[in-house]
Scaffold this active site. Sequence first.
Site, PDB file in Angstrom:
ATOM      1  N   CYS A  76       0.981  -1.116   0.068  1.00 49.53           N
ATOM      2  CA  CYS A  76       0.028  -0.041   0.024  1.00 49.53           C
ATOM      3  C   CYS A  76       0.624   1.294  -0.071  1.00 49.53           C
ATOM      4  O   CYS A  76       0.356   2.300   0.464  1.00 49.53           O
ATOM      5  CB  CYS A  76      -0.881  -0.082   1.142  1.00 49.53           C
ATOM      6  SG  CYS A  76       0.062  -0.094   2.859  1.00 49.53           S
ATOM      7  N   CYS A 141       1.953  -6.484  -5.917  1.00 54.70           N
ATOM      8  CA  CYS A 141       3.317  -5.834  -5.065  1.00 54.70           C
ATOM      9  C   CYS A 141       3.656  -4.610  -5.852  1.00 54.70           C
ATOM     10  O   CYS A 141       4.399  -3.800  -5.315  1.00 54.70           O
ATOM     11  CB  CYS A 141       4.280  -6.839  -4.697  1.00 54.70           C
ATOM     12  SG  CYS A 141       5.532  -7.033  -6.153  1.00 54.70           S
ATOM     13  N   LEU A 278      -0.879  10.516  22.225  1.00 52.57           N
ATOM     14  CA  LEU A 278      -0.474  11.135  21.209  1.00 52.57           C
ATOM     15  C   LEU A 278      -0.189  10.392  20.086  1.00 52.57           C
ATOM     16  O   LEU A 278       0.531   9.257  20.093  1.00 52.57           O
ATOM     17  CB  LEU A 278       0.833  11.917  21.739  1.00 52.57           C
ATOM     18  CG  LEU A 278       1.244  13.317  22.233  1.00 52.57           C
ATOM     19  CD1 LEU A 278      -0.068  13.357  23.516  1.00 52.57           C
ATOM     20  CD2 LEU A 278       2.380  13.935  22.506  1.00 52.57           C
ATOM     21  N   GLY A 281       3.217   8.556  14.435  1.00 53.25           N
ATOM     22  CA  GLY A 281       3.311   7.635  13.080  1.00 53.25           C
ATOM     23  C   GLY A 281       2.247   6.573  12.933  1.00 53.25           C
ATOM     24  O   GLY A 281       2.067   5.818  11.830  1.00 53.25           O
ATOM     25  N   HIS A 372       8.483   5.705  19.263  1.00 55.83           N
ATOM     26  CA  HIS A 372       9.107   4.392  19.371  1.00 55.83           C
ATOM     27  C   HIS A 372       9.647   4.399  20.937  1.00 55.83           C
ATOM     28  O   HIS A 372       9.430   3.182  21.635  1.00 55.83           O
ATOM     29  CB  HIS A 372      10.753   4.451  18.660  1.00 55.83           C
ATOM     30  CG  HIS A 372      11.224   3.539  18.728  1.00 55.83           C
ATOM     31  ND1 HIS A 372      11.332   2.352  18.036  1.00 55.83           N
ATOM     32  CD2 HIS A 372      12.354   3.124  19.715  1.00 55.83           C
ATOM     33  CE1 HIS A 372      12.232   1.235  18.178  1.00 55.83           C
ATOM     34  NE2 HIS A 372      12.603   1.907  19.065  1.00 55.83           N
ATOM     35  N   LEU A 425       6.303  13.754  25.975  1.00 51.66           N
ATOM     36  CA  LEU A 425       7.815  13.546  25.696  1.00 51.66           C
ATOM     37  C   LEU A 425       7.797  14.888  24.826  1.00 51.66           C
ATOM     38  O   LEU A 425       7.386  14.657  23.445  1.00 51.66           O
ATOM     39  CB  LEU A 425       8.387  12.388  25.163  1.00 51.66           C
ATOM     40  CG  LEU A 425       9.748  12.033  24.713  1.00 51.66           C
ATOM     41  CD1 LEU A 425      10.600  12.474  25.857  1.00 51.66           C
ATOM     42  CD2 LEU A 425       9.847  10.612  24.383  1.00 51.66           C
ATOM     43  N   GLY A 820      -1.106 -17.344  -6.454  1.00 49.48           N
ATOM     44  CA  GLY A 820      -2.036 -18.180  -5.873  1.00 49.48           C
ATOM     45  C   GLY A 820      -1.226 -19.683  -5.033  1.00 49.48           C
ATOM     46  O   GLY A 820      -1.315 -20.088  -4.181  1.00 49.48           O
ATOM     47  N   GLN A1194      10.118 -17.216 -13.520  1.00 49.93           N
ATOM     48  CA  GLN A1194       9.328 -18.450 -12.497  1.00 49.93           C
ATOM     49  C   GLN A1194      10.508 -19.183 -11.862  1.00 49.93           C
ATOM     50  O   GLN A1194      10.125 -19.604 -10.836  1.00 49.93           O
ATOM     51  CB  GLN A1194       8.584 -19.408 -13.507  1.00 49.93           C
ATOM     52  CG  GLN A1194       7.252 -18.767 -13.919  1.00 49.93           C
ATOM     53  CD  GLN A1194       6.295 -18.321 -13.202  1.00 49.93           C
ATOM     54  OE1 GLN A1194       5.922 -19.332 -12.239  1.00 49.93           O
ATOM     55  NE2 GLN A1194       5.838 -17.153 -12.902  1.00 49.93           N
ATOM     56  N   GLU A1245      13.403 -23.487 -16.660  1.00 53.06           N
ATOM     57  CA  GLU A1245      12.190 -23.598 -15.938  1.00 53.06           C
ATOM     58  C   GLU A1245      12.661 -24.325 -14.468  1.00 53.06           C
ATOM     59  O   GLU A1245      13.308 -25.079 -14.351  1.00 53.06           O
ATOM     60  CB  GLU A1245      11.185 -24.303 -16.115  1.00 53.06           C
ATOM     61  CG  GLU A1245       9.969 -24.148 -15.354  1.00 53.06           C
ATOM     62  CD  GLU A1245       8.812 -24.960 -15.862  1.00 53.06           C
ATOM     63  OE1 GLU A1245       8.065 -25.041 -14.901  1.00 53.06           O
ATOM     64  OE2 GLU A1245       8.869 -25.611 -16.865  1.00 53.06           O
TER      65      GLU A1245
END
EC number: 1.2.3.1
Length: 1310
Positions: A76, A141, A278, A281, A372, A425, A820, A1194, A1245
Site C-alpha cells: 500500500c 506488489c 499522542l 506515526g 518509539h 515527551l 496463488g 518463474q 524452468e
Amino acid sequence: MSSVTQLIRYGVAFTDTWRQATDSSDLHLTPQRKPSWLETPWGGHYHGGNLFLDRPFPVRLTGTKYACGRGGCGACTVMVSKHDPVSRKIRHFSVTACLVPICSLYGAAVTTVEGVGSIKTRLHPVQERIAKSHGTQCGFCTPGMVMSMYTLLRNHPQPSEEQLMEALGGNLCRCTGYRPILESGRTFCNCDAVSSRTGLTHPSSSAFTKICTELFAKDEFQPLDPTQELIFPPELLRMAENPEKRTLTFHGERVTWISPGTLKDLLELKVKHPDAPLILGNTSLGPAKKSQGHFHPVLLSPARISELSMVSTTSEGLTIGAGCSLAQVKDILAGRVSELPEEKTQTYRALLKHLKRLAGQQIRNMASLGGHIMSRHCYSDLNPVLAVGNTALNLMSKEGTRQIPLDRDFLAGLASADLKPEEILESVYIPHSQRWEFVSAFRQAQCQQNALADVTAGMRVLFQEGTDTIEDLSLAYGGVGDATISAQKSCQQLLGRHWNEPMLDEACRLLLDEVSLPGGAPGGSVEFKRTLVVSFFFKFYLEVLQELKKPGKLLSDGRHFPEISDRFLSALEDFPATVPQGVQRYQSVDSHQALQDPVGRPIMHLSGLKHATGEAIFCDDIPTVDKELFMALVTSTRAHAKIISVDLSKALELPGVVDVITAEDIPGTNGAEDDRLLAVDKVLCVGQIVCAVVAETEAQAKRAVEETKIAYEDLEPVIFTIEDAIKHSSFLCPEKKLEQGNVEKAFEEVDQIVEEVHVGGQEHFYMETQRVLVIPKTEDKELDIYVSTQDPAHVQKTVSSTLDIPINRITCHVKRVGGGFGGKVGRPAVLGAIAAVGNWLPHSSCLLDREDDMLITGGRHPLFGKYKVGFMNSGRIRALDIECFINGGCTLDDSELVTEFLILKMENAYKIHNLRFRGRACMTNLPSNTAFRGFGFPQGTLVTESCITAVAAKCGPSARKDAGTNVWTSLKSSFHSRRMQVAEFNKKNYWRKRGLAVVPMKFSVGFAATSFHQAAALVHIYTDGSVLVTHGGNELGQGIHTKMLQVASRELKVPTSHMHICETSTATVPNTIATAASIGSDVNGRAVQNACQILLKRLEPIIKKNPEGTWEDWIEAAFEQRISLSATGYFRGYEAFMDWEKGEGDPFPYYVYGAASSEVEVDCLTGAHKVKKIRTDIVMDACCSLNPAIDIGQIEGSFTQGMGLYTTEEELKYSPEGVLYSRGPDDYKIPTITDVPEEFNGLGESGMFLGSSVFFAIADAVATARRERDIAEDFTVRSPATPERVRMACADRFTEMVRDSRLPPWAPPF
Ligand SMILES: Cc1cc2nc3c(=O)[nH]c(=O)nc-3n(C[C@H](O)[C@H](O)[C@H](O)COP(=O)(O)OP(=O)(O)OC[C@H]3O[C@@H](n4cnc5c(N)ncnc54)[C@H](O)[C@@H]3O)c2cc1C
Ligand code: FES
Ligand code: FES
C-alpha cells in the site's frame, strides 16, 4: 475548505485500515469494500475549527493495494509530501497507507501510483522500467514497489545501490524473487548497473542459435527527467507558510481526532484528556488497535507542533525532538557522525547500525522517535542503545519541564520513573560518548531487514583512562522479556575488572543468571535467545578489544592487551546488504525465425505496464455499487469441540447487520460429509468456519462477528502433531506405497544409515488475500461470480451444489489473481459458495484479511520422514526405504493427492534399484493443509537429498554420481575449485563458515490422470481483424496469457498487438481444470494452437486467392463468404495413470530437469546465514521456452520461495491450544529483498526444490563448524534451517553454558 480539498490533488490513498486504526467509519467515512481506496472524506465542511467529514469525495483510485494492513508488506506504499517548517523544504517520503490516519494528512500532498503515470497518458520511467525488466508477475506488489522507487528518485534522482536496497527493504514480493525488480531500479543508479547484455555467442551455440543474456533492451528506456515531476501544490505551500494555529477537531461517532496548532494548546489538551494517546506515526497504536483491539475515543495529534521536530546540539550532546521520524533521526545522526571525532559518536554509530535494519523505509519514515521510545516494545531496537547511552528524556506539561533518564525503571514502566498523564515527551537528549568509551549494537532477526529482532542489544563500556579496567558498564537487551532489560547487577559486579578472557567468562555466567527467560516465554526459542545474550557479549568483547588495540590506545601500565587471532576476527563482520549481481542465460530463437513470430522471445508480461500503473484490475478493484453487502466469517475458537449453541441475537441487533448465514440456510449441499462449508454440530480446528455475518459495511460485519456467541464442549482427542497422529492412528486416507527391487535382501549386504527428517510447512502468503464478489441477477437464478481463484470451474460447481441450481446459471470470472501457489485451488470455492447463499442484491463480497486468511486457509504440509539407506563403501546406494507422514490437518482436501505425488516423485533424479517409499496423511486438529507449489515434491525430495548427503558425508561425494543429467554436469565443472576455495576460507575463519551444495532435480510435469490434461480454447476473429483469445488457464502472474498470445500470434501469423485476452470465464471455456501442476501453458497452449489452426485452415482459400492482401482484407472476405471466424480448440491431453493397488503406472507425461548449486556463509555466533556471500547457479532444461523472460522469472521466483521454505519461513506458530499466532508479515517471514543471493545466475524452468541447495549449503557450513569444534555426535539440520537452528547446531562454549540450564519448550512444533 478549499485548501483541504487540495490534499487529494493526486489522490489521497486512504485505506480502510485507517478505519481499523482510528475507526474512521465513525468519522462519517463512506463505507466501502476493501481496498476501494479513494472515496476520500475531504469534501466536508469547515466549521468553527472543526472539520466534519460527511461527504464522500467521488474519486476512485484502486491502484494502491492492500495485503496485510499492518505496515509489513509495502503493497500500500504511497508518497507523502509535506513542507518541513524547520528546513523550509518539501519532504517527500514513502509511507504504508494502511497505517496512515487520514486526519494526519492535513497539509500534505499524497501521491498514489495513479499520480505517477498512466498507460493512457504518460508512463513514468519507473513504471516503464519495472515492467520491461520483467519485475512484475502477478503485479499485486508492483504499485507499492513503484511508489517506493519513485519516492527514492524524487529525493535522489541518481541513487546509490545502498539507497535502492534501503528504499525497497519494506516491500515484499512473493512472485519474482526480487532480482528483476532490483535490476530495474539499478538502471537509475549511479553505477555501471546493468551490463549491456547483447547476445553473446556461447561455445555450444550452433550456427543458428546463440546463448543470450539480454532480457530487455536498456536503450529503449525513456530517461528520467526530474524537472517533469509533479510540483507540490502551491496552495498547500501557502498554507504551510502561514500555518493555521487553531485546533482542528475531527469528530466521529466513537472517535475524536484533535490536532492542536500550538504547543500550549497541546499541553492544555493533555490535561483535559490525560488518557488520550499522542498519535504520530501510528505504527504502534495502529497495529495494536487491529490485533489487540485497543480503542481510544480521543486521539491527540501533535503533527503540527514544530517544537517537537526541533534539533539542537551542544558540545556535550545532541537533542532531537520527539516528533522527528526515525528516518530523520537517521539523517541527523549521520550528520553528527560525519562532523564529530569518532570517539564522540559511539552511541550515534550504534543507533545508526540499528536504524538501517529496523523495519522498512516506509515505517522509518512514519514512526517517530517519541513514539518509539514511549511504546517501550520489548523488541525495540533503539531503546537498549539509548538506555546504555545515558539518554535523558525532556518532558513537558502545563506545569513546566523536567528531565528523566531513559533507564531500566522507565523501560519497565515503573510509575515513579514514567511520564505523568498530563506530560508529553518533548525531546530526547543523547550525550556524546567520550574517550575510552565504546558503544555497540547487536540484533538477530529471521531476515536481515524488515523483521523484528529475536534478540537486540545495546552495550557500552567505559574504561579508566589509559587502562583496560572497567569503570562503567551498561548492557541492555530487547526480545528477552516483556520489556527492554538492563543487566544492571551483572554490570555492577564487573566494575573494576580487566577486559580479558576471565572477565568474559564471568560476564557470560552473570548474564545468563540475570537475563533469565522463563521456559514458557511466548514465542519460545528460549535456548536460542539465551545463547544470543552471551554470543552478543562475546562479539562486544572482541570488538572493544580490537578498538583498544588500535594505535593511540596504549595501556599506561605497559601491559599488553590479549591477542586476537585473525581467525576470530570474522566474528565482527556484519553481512552487508548489496544489490545482487548475476547473469541470466537462455537459448535465443533460431536466426531463421520470422521477426514477427514472438514464440521463444523474452516478451514483457502482457499486464506488466498496467501492474506498474495500478490500472490492472484485481477482483477487489471492481467498482462498488450502491447498497452492496459485505460478509465476515465467524470461525471456531476450539480445536476439537461439540457446538452446544450459537447465539446470534446480539449480532443481529447491531446496526447494518442484514443476516447471519448458518448451515441451516444452505438450500443445497453443505460441502462433503467430512468437510463442511459451515460447521454442523462440531468443529475440528481453530479457524473452521461456523457461520457468516452479512452487513452493510465491512466494519459492521466485523463488529457483529465479535458479538456472535458460540458455546462449545471440548472433545477428545486433540491432535496437533504428526507424532500424536501416529500414536492415535489418526489418518485421512490409506497408506500409499511404491516398491521396486528387493529392498530387504539388498539391505543384508551393505552399510546402513537410519535417520529422521523434519520438513516444516509453509504459508502461501500470496500477496492478494482470498476474495470473492457474488452478483445475483434478477432472472432465472443466474449468478455472476468474480473470484481470485486458480480453479473457476470448481467454484462454479461448488456454488451450484450449495445453492442447488444447475451449473449453467453460474458464471465465474477470473481477470487475474494476485498470486496463488496452490492456495487458491480449493478455498475460493468455499468462500464463493457461502457468499452466494443469501442471494443478496445487488451483490455481496467477502474478502479475507491477512489474519483470517492465514488462520483459515492452511498451507503446505509439514512432513516427518524416516529413512533407511543401504550403501557400499564406494558410495553407491543399493537400497532405500523411506516412510513419510504429512500433517494434513482436519479434512482430506488435497492430502491424498499430495501423498501420492510425494511418493511418486521422491526418487528425484536418482536411480535406485531397490527402493520402498511409503506415505500417509495424518489427520490432526489444524486447518486443512492443501495444494502448494511442488505438491509434496519439495518435502519428499528433501528427505531423499538428506539421505544422499548423509551417504556422501560417510563415503565422499561419489554418492551423487547417480544423478546423471546434463544440467548436473554443467554445474559440476566449477564445483570442485569452489569447494577448495570454501575450504580455504573455512580454515582461516573460526566464527564464519562457508558451505557449498549442489542438488539435482527431476520434476514431473502434470497430473497423474489423463482427464486432467484436457484443455480448451475459444478464439474469435472480429471483422476489423482483431482477435479475442480465451482459454482455460488462469493468469496467476505466471504469464500464461502472454504465452497464449505468443502461440496464437505464431499460428495466425498476426502480431500480438491485434490480440486480446479479456478474462478466464466459465461461460466461454467450460469444464476447465485447475491451473496447476506446471502444465497450464502446455495444455492450454495446444488448445489455442488447435483453435488458431482451425481458423487458418478456413482462411487458407481466401489467402491463396489474394496472397498480397492484408489480414484485414482476408477477414473481411471471410465474413462476406460466410466463413465462421470463431473456433474452439481442444487438446485431449497426455496419457497418465497410476494403479495404486498394483503399484504400477505411468503417472507423468514428462519431466523437467535441473540443478542448482549454492554457496553460503554462516555466522556461527548468531545463526545468520547467507545473506551475503551467497552465490547460486541454476541450470534448467526448459526445452523450447515459449518466453525465456517469463520462465526465468518463474525459476527465480520459485527458487526464492523454496529458499524461504527451507531457511527463513519458520513453521507457523500455534498456542498449545492450537490457536495460530503467525497471522501476518511480522510473525511470518517470507524472503525479503536482502535475502536474494548476491550472485544469482540462471539458465533455462525451475522448481521450489532447488531452493534446498541453500539449505544443504548451510548444513555443509554447519558440519564444518562442528568438525572444527570436535563435536562427534551426528546431527541433522531440520528444515527450515532458521538462524535459531543454525546457531544451536553450531555448538560452542556459549551454547553449552545455556544448555546447562535447559527449560521445557514453549509450544510443540507442528
Ligand atoms: C511493520 C513494522 C515493523 C517494525 N519493525 C520494527 C523493528 O524492526 N524494530 C523496532 O524496534 N521497532 C519496529 N517497529 C515498531 C516501531 O519502531 C514503533 O511502532 C514506532 O517507533 C512507534 O512510533 P510511532 O510514532 O508510530 O508511535 P505511535 O503509534 O504514533 O504512538 C505510540 C505511543 O507513543 C506515545 N507517544 C508518541 N509520542 C509521544 C510523545 N511525544 N509524548 C508522549 N507519548 C508519546 C503515544 O501516546 C502512543 O501510546 C515496527 C513497526 C511496524 C508497524
Ligand atoms: S497493506 Fe499496508 S503494508 Fe501491507
Ligand atoms: S509480482 Fe510481486 S507479489 Fe506477485
